[in-house]
Design a protein around this motif. Structure first.
Motif, PDB file in Angstrom:
ATOM      1  N   SER A  53      -3.716  -6.145  -5.810  1.00 14.48           N
ATOM      2  CA  SER A  53      -3.415  -6.688  -4.480  1.00 14.48           C
ATOM      3  C   SER A  53      -3.466  -5.642  -3.380  1.00 14.48           C
ATOM      4  O   SER A  53      -3.247  -5.963  -2.207  1.00 14.48           O
ATOM      5  CB  SER A  53      -2.024  -7.339  -4.488  1.00 14.48           C
ATOM      6  N   LEU A  54      -3.753  -4.392  -3.735  1.00 10.00           N
ATOM      7  CA  LEU A  54      -3.856  -3.336  -2.729  1.00 10.00           C
ATOM      8  C   LEU A  54      -5.064  -3.548  -1.826  1.00 10.00           C
ATOM      9  O   LEU A  54      -6.056  -4.165  -2.227  1.00 10.00           O
ATOM     10  CB  LEU A  54      -3.994  -1.971  -3.409  1.00 10.00           C
ATOM     11  N   SER A  55      -4.990  -2.983  -0.633  1.00 10.49           N
ATOM     12  CA  SER A  55      -6.167  -2.960   0.234  1.00 10.49           C
ATOM     13  C   SER A  55      -7.221  -2.068  -0.407  1.00 10.49           C
ATOM     14  O   SER A  55      -6.891  -1.202  -1.233  1.00 10.49           O
ATOM     15  CB  SER A  55      -5.801  -2.419   1.612  1.00 10.49           C
ATOM     16  N   PRO A  56      -8.503  -2.237  -0.074  1.00  7.20           N
ATOM     17  CA  PRO A  56      -9.552  -1.407  -0.687  1.00  7.20           C
ATOM     18  C   PRO A  56      -9.304   0.090  -0.524  1.00  7.20           C
ATOM     19  O   PRO A  56      -9.492   0.866  -1.479  1.00  7.20           O
ATOM     20  CB  PRO A  56     -10.819  -1.852   0.038  1.00  7.20           C
ATOM     21  N   ALA A  57      -8.862   0.520   0.650  1.00  9.73           N
ATOM     22  CA  ALA A  57      -8.650   1.955   0.870  1.00  9.73           C
ATOM     23  C   ALA A  57      -7.503   2.473   0.007  1.00  9.73           C
ATOM     24  O   ALA A  57      -7.606   3.549  -0.613  1.00  9.73           O
ATOM     25  CB  ALA A  57      -8.352   2.221   2.348  1.00  9.73           C
ATOM     26  N   ALA A  58      -6.395   1.726  -0.043  1.00 10.34           N
ATOM     27  CA  ALA A  58      -5.261   2.157  -0.859  1.00 10.34           C
ATOM     28  C   ALA A  58      -5.602   2.101  -2.339  1.00 10.34           C
ATOM     29  O   ALA A  58      -5.207   2.981  -3.112  1.00 10.34           O
ATOM     30  CB  ALA A  58      -4.046   1.273  -0.569  1.00 10.34           C
ATOM     31  N   ASN A  59      -6.354   1.085  -2.748  1.00 14.24           N
ATOM     32  CA  ASN A  59      -6.767   0.970  -4.141  1.00 14.24           C
ATOM     33  C   ASN A  59      -7.591   2.191  -4.555  1.00 14.24           C
ATOM     34  O   ASN A  59      -7.389   2.764  -5.635  1.00 14.24           O
ATOM     35  CB  ASN A  59      -7.570  -0.314  -4.335  1.00 14.24           C
ATOM     36  N   HIS A  60      -8.495   2.607  -3.686  1.00  9.03           N
ATOM     37  CA  HIS A  60      -9.333   3.775  -3.979  1.00  9.03           C
ATOM     38  C   HIS A  60      -8.470   5.028  -4.111  1.00  9.03           C
ATOM     39  O   HIS A  60      -8.657   5.829  -5.037  1.00  9.03           O
ATOM     40  CB  HIS A  60     -10.360   3.962  -2.867  1.00  9.03           C
ATOM     41  N   ASP A 117       0.834  -1.207   0.000  1.00  9.48           N
ATOM     42  CA  ASP A 117       0.000   0.000   0.000  1.00  9.48           C
ATOM     43  C   ASP A 117       0.868   1.256   0.000  1.00  9.48           C
ATOM     44  O   ASP A 117       0.627   2.197  -0.775  1.00  9.48           O
ATOM     45  CB  ASP A 117      -0.918   0.021   1.223  1.00  9.48           C
ATOM     46  N   GLU A 118       1.877   1.273   0.868  1.00  6.13           N
ATOM     47  CA  GLU A 118       2.726   2.455   0.961  1.00  6.13           C
ATOM     48  C   GLU A 118       3.498   2.680  -0.336  1.00  6.13           C
ATOM     49  O   GLU A 118       3.641   3.819  -0.804  1.00  6.13           O
ATOM     50  CB  GLU A 118       3.678   2.343   2.143  1.00  6.13           C
ATOM     51  N   LEU A 119       4.009   1.614  -0.921  1.00  7.91           N
ATOM     52  CA  LEU A 119       4.763   1.730  -2.164  1.00  7.91           C
ATOM     53  C   LEU A 119       3.928   2.374  -3.265  1.00  7.91           C
ATOM     54  O   LEU A 119       4.364   3.326  -3.926  1.00  7.91           O
ATOM     55  CB  LEU A 119       5.221   0.346  -2.638  1.00  7.91           C
ATOM     56  N   LEU A 120       2.726   1.847  -3.484  1.00  8.66           N
ATOM     57  CA  LEU A 120       1.951   2.283  -4.638  1.00  8.66           C
ATOM     58  C   LEU A 120       1.219   3.600  -4.399  1.00  8.66           C
ATOM     59  O   LEU A 120       1.007   4.372  -5.337  1.00  8.66           O
ATOM     60  CB  LEU A 120       0.972   1.184  -5.063  1.00  8.66           C
ATOM     61  N   VAL A 121       0.828   3.877  -3.169  1.00  2.57           N
ATOM     62  CA  VAL A 121       0.254   5.194  -2.880  1.00  2.57           C
ATOM     63  C   VAL A 121       1.326   6.266  -3.066  1.00  2.57           C
ATOM     64  O   VAL A 121       1.074   7.329  -3.628  1.00  2.57           O
ATOM     65  CB  VAL A 121      -0.343   5.245  -1.457  1.00  2.57           C
ATOM     66  N   ASP A 122       2.544   5.956  -2.626  1.00  2.19           N
ATOM     67  CA  ASP A 122       3.632   6.931  -2.736  1.00  2.19           C
ATOM     68  C   ASP A 122       3.959   7.261  -4.192  1.00  2.19           C
ATOM     69  O   ASP A 122       4.091   8.426  -4.556  1.00  2.19           O
ATOM     70  CB  ASP A 122       4.878   6.403  -2.031  1.00  2.19           C
ATOM     71  N   ILE A 123       4.077   6.249  -5.058  1.00  2.00           N
ATOM     72  CA  ILE A 123       4.427   6.531  -6.455  1.00  2.00           C
ATOM     73  C   ILE A 123       3.283   7.252  -7.160  1.00  2.00           C
ATOM     74  O   ILE A 123       3.496   8.124  -8.007  1.00  2.00           O
ATOM     75  CB  ILE A 123       4.821   5.237  -7.210  1.00  2.00           C
ATOM     76  N   SER A 124       2.046   6.946  -6.771  1.00  3.41           N
ATOM     77  CA  SER A 124       0.905   7.633  -7.377  1.00  3.41           C
ATOM     78  C   SER A 124       0.854   9.096  -6.956  1.00  3.41           C
ATOM     79  O   SER A 124       0.558   9.979  -7.773  1.00  3.41           O
ATOM     80  CB  SER A 124      -0.404   6.930  -6.992  1.00  3.41           C
ATOM     81  N   ARG A 125       1.156   9.355  -5.695  1.00  2.84           N
ATOM     82  CA  ARG A 125       1.210  10.746  -5.228  1.00  2.84           C
ATOM     83  C   ARG A 125       2.348  11.495  -5.915  1.00  2.84           C
ATOM     84  O   ARG A 125       2.212  12.671  -6.272  1.00  2.84           O
ATOM     85  CB  ARG A 125       1.413  10.792  -3.716  1.00  2.84           C
ATOM     86  N   GLN A 135      -4.515   8.519  -9.863  1.00  6.35           N
ATOM     87  CA  GLN A 135      -4.227   8.233 -11.261  1.00  6.35           C
ATOM     88  C   GLN A 135      -5.198   8.946 -12.186  1.00  6.35           C
ATOM     89  O   GLN A 135      -4.793   9.500 -13.221  1.00  6.35           O
ATOM     90  CB  GLN A 135      -4.264   6.724 -11.503  1.00  6.35           C
ATOM     91  N   ARG A 136      -6.486   8.923 -11.835  1.00 13.70           N
ATOM     92  CA  ARG A 136      -7.484   9.613 -12.679  1.00 13.70           C
ATOM     93  C   ARG A 136      -7.187  11.102 -12.778  1.00 13.70           C
ATOM     94  O   ARG A 136      -7.259  11.699 -13.858  1.00 13.70           O
ATOM     95  CB  ARG A 136      -8.890   9.396 -12.114  1.00 13.70           C
ATOM     96  N   ARG A 137      -6.837  11.699 -11.635  1.00 14.01           N
ATOM     97  CA  ARG A 137      -6.547  13.141 -11.650  1.00 14.01           C
ATOM     98  C   ARG A 137      -5.267  13.448 -12.413  1.00 14.01           C
ATOM     99  O   ARG A 137      -5.155  14.491 -13.065  1.00 14.01           O
ATOM    100  CB  ARG A 137      -6.482  13.663 -10.218  1.00 14.01           C
ATOM    101  N   TYR A 138      -4.301  12.543 -12.355  1.00 15.64           N
ATOM    102  CA  TYR A 138      -3.068  12.730 -13.114  1.00 15.64           C
ATOM    103  C   TYR A 138      -3.360  12.664 -14.613  1.00 15.64           C
ATOM    104  O   TYR A 138      -2.862  13.481 -15.396  1.00 15.64           O
ATOM    105  CB  TYR A 138      -2.071  11.649 -12.705  1.00 15.64           C
ATOM    106  N   VAL A 139      -4.161  11.698 -15.021  1.00 18.35           N
ATOM    107  CA  VAL A 139      -4.554  11.603 -16.428  1.00 18.35           C
ATOM    108  C   VAL A 139      -5.250  12.884 -16.880  1.00 18.35           C
ATOM    109  O   VAL A 139      -4.950  13.441 -17.943  1.00 18.35           O
ATOM    110  CB  VAL A 139      -5.478  10.386 -16.659  1.00 18.35           C
TER     111      VAL A 139
END
Length: 220
Positions: free
Chosen positions: A129-136, A70-78, A142-146
């Motif tokens: 494989s993310l938790s629901p909260a991290a996936n959201h 969760d931390e890895l993928l939230v961080d790269i998305s931010r 990602q949507r806002r970045y697009v």
């Protein structure tokens, strides 16, 4: 009457700094192993062993492998979202010089790909494989970045200065498809054959620009 002054922020101690550095090492090791073997095949103990931490010692840093992902993928998305916003603001906004801003966004995205290829690979393969909260949170970022890219692309003129009628990417729905397609192209770079890094940057930037502004094929 004013309220009491807020307490000054506590300065991090050497112990805090050491713990943060070790946590960063663990995140880097996790990204590397997950990129190579996939989230399901990596154990928390494997990640700890890569930086000299025993299995039980890992739980002082992360409660589970899922928390680490969760931390890895939230961080790269931010990082992508916030960095993209900064690029647009630095260039004076999407309306100032859309073509220059679009090129700057391409360079920024490639810079992240080149410096964090493991994270891009993990995001591409293990998002489910993310938790629901991290996936959201990740999908929202990602949507806002697009949409940041789309805001810029729809303002770019065609090669002959064509406006709305002459540049197919200026239709927002098509612009969004083009941006997603270019992200797919760029995000595949960690799986490409070995190639000199400086030349790869230039090649990817040229390909992304050409794809974003490619003529639309005539309907048949």
């Amino acid at each position: 009457m004013t309220g009491a002054p807020e307490p000054a922020a506590r300065r991090p101690t050497r112990r805090d700094q050491a713990k943060a550095a070790r946590r960063a090492e663990l995140l880097e090791a996790a990204a590397r192993q997950m990129a190579e073997r996939g989230f399901a095949a990596v154990r928390l103990e494997d990640i700890g062993a890569a930086v000299g931490i025993s299995g039980p010692g890992m739980y002082r840093h992360f409660s589970s492998k899922s928390e680490l992902l969760d931390e890895l993928l939230v961080d790269i998305s931010r990082r992508l979202h916030d960095g993209g916003a900064q690029v647009v603001e630095t260039d004076g906004g999407a309306a100032a010089d859309p073509a220059a801003t679009l090129r700057a966004l391409i360079r920024f995205h490639i810079d992240v790909l080149v410096t964090k290829p493991d994270l891009i690979s993990v995001q591409d393969r293990d998002l489910s494989s993310l938790s629901p909260a991290a996936n959201h949170e990740v999908r929202s970022l990602q949507r806002r970045y697009v949409e940041r890219w789309v805001d810029v692309l729809v303002r770019v003129d065609g090669p002959d200065g064509d406006g709305q009628d002459g540049a197919p990417w200026r239709e927002r729905g098509q612009a969004r498809v083009r941006v997603h397609a270019v992200f797919g192209l760029l995000n595949s770079s960690p799986r490409l054959p070995d190639y000199p890094r400086a030349r790869l940057r230039g090649l990817l930037a040229s390909m992304a620009w050409a794809a974003l502004l490619a003529p639309a094929e005539e309907a048949r």
